[in-house]
Design an enzyme around this catalytic site. Sequence first.
Site, PDB file in Angstrom:
ATOM      1  N   HIS A  28       0.834  -1.208   0.000  1.00 41.35           N
ATOM      2  CA  HIS A  28       0.000   0.000   0.000  1.00 41.35           C
ATOM      3  C   HIS A  28       0.871   1.261   0.000  1.00 41.35           C
ATOM      4  O   HIS A  28       0.571   2.234  -0.691  1.00 41.35           O
ATOM      5  CB  HIS A  28      -0.892   0.035   1.245  1.00 41.35           C
ATOM      6  CG  HIS A  28      -1.844  -1.123   1.358  1.00 41.35           C
ATOM      7  ND1 HIS A  28      -1.725  -2.094   2.307  1.00 41.35           N
ATOM      8  CD2 HIS A  28      -2.927  -1.453   0.618  1.00 41.35           C
ATOM      9  CE1 HIS A  28      -2.708  -2.972   2.176  1.00 41.35           C
ATOM     10  NE2 HIS A  28      -3.450  -2.622   1.144  1.00 41.35           N
ATOM     11  N   ARG A 178      -3.465 -10.657   4.189  1.00 39.49           N
ATOM     12  CA  ARG A 178      -3.856 -12.014   4.625  1.00 39.49           C
ATOM     13  C   ARG A 178      -2.651 -12.871   5.030  1.00 39.49           C
ATOM     14  O   ARG A 178      -2.848 -13.939   5.611  1.00 39.49           O
ATOM     15  CB  ARG A 178      -4.653 -12.718   3.521  1.00 39.49           C
ATOM     16  CG  ARG A 178      -6.035 -12.106   3.324  1.00 39.49           C
ATOM     17  CD  ARG A 178      -6.900 -12.904   2.362  1.00 39.49           C
ATOM     18  NE  ARG A 178      -8.286 -12.483   2.406  1.00 39.49           N
ATOM     19  CZ  ARG A 178      -8.872 -11.667   1.516  1.00 39.49           C
ATOM     20  NH1 ARG A 178      -8.174 -11.195   0.507  1.00 39.49           N
ATOM     21  NH2 ARG A 178     -10.140 -11.332   1.632  1.00 39.49           N
TER      22      ARG A 178
END
Length: 273
Positions: A28, A178
């Site tokens: 990100h 995840r």
Amino acid sequence: MQQTSEGHRLRSRTIGFVPTMGALHEGHISLIKRSKSENDITVVSIFVNPTQFGLNEDFDKYPKETDSDIQKLEEAGVDTLFMPDASNMYPDGFSSSITVGGLDSKLCGEFRPGHFSGVATVVCKLLNITRPARAYFGQKDFQQSVIIKRMAADLNIDCQIVVCPTIREGDGLAKSSRNSYLSAEQRAAALVIYRALNTGAEMIRAGEKDAGAVKKQMNDMLAAEPLVSEVQYASVYDPATLDELAEVKRETLLAVALRIGSTRLIDNMLVSL
Ligand code: PAF
């Protein structure tokens, strides 16, 4: 958020937008850095979008790290964080949905019915709210980026969709929120994905034209890892249409989705000849 964006637009400031579901990692941050280098203002959204999760998926346990996310966004110099809640995004009576036909039933679409409609609809809403000049997505979610580009073109959304390289751990595992679900043993086993993709890419670069041979080699490697509980797909695709290929092309996508325990992981590699 709409008023803030409108204020920037009236002052002729370009807005770069990075949509996220939080649990921010270096992937990100790389999108944020790119946005900051190309726009006057960078807006990040954090919204764990319920409509892109299937009934038996991990919506309830999706990592929520709001405090550390905010700190990371401050350190990265983000101008605005947009953090709507589900009742604002989907008020009573909400009944619209975007389907990007064809593309959304391939690869992950076969295993996550409705997922890409959820993604397309929320991204369309987020783009309409933030009205950015550019929006940034990671190549790790390759199919998502193809679908969003298609949607933006089809629906005349006046925003450039920028796809940025996958950020990996030192040993090659693609960064993903995840990954935090994996035990140390599973984390080590997950490296088989990167190894299989690399082996496929090396075969192609060495001149292999038979996509079936590349697919077989990748699947053999994945099957040999005992902690892989299910291989959903591992094959060779056309990066534009996402169709499986019989013969390698100038631009080829290698893509994998599998489960280690109950954790679903995806990764891909583009090979250009
Ligand atoms: O890639 C993601 O994190 C999500 O699919 C997105 C684009 C933020 C939409 O919810």
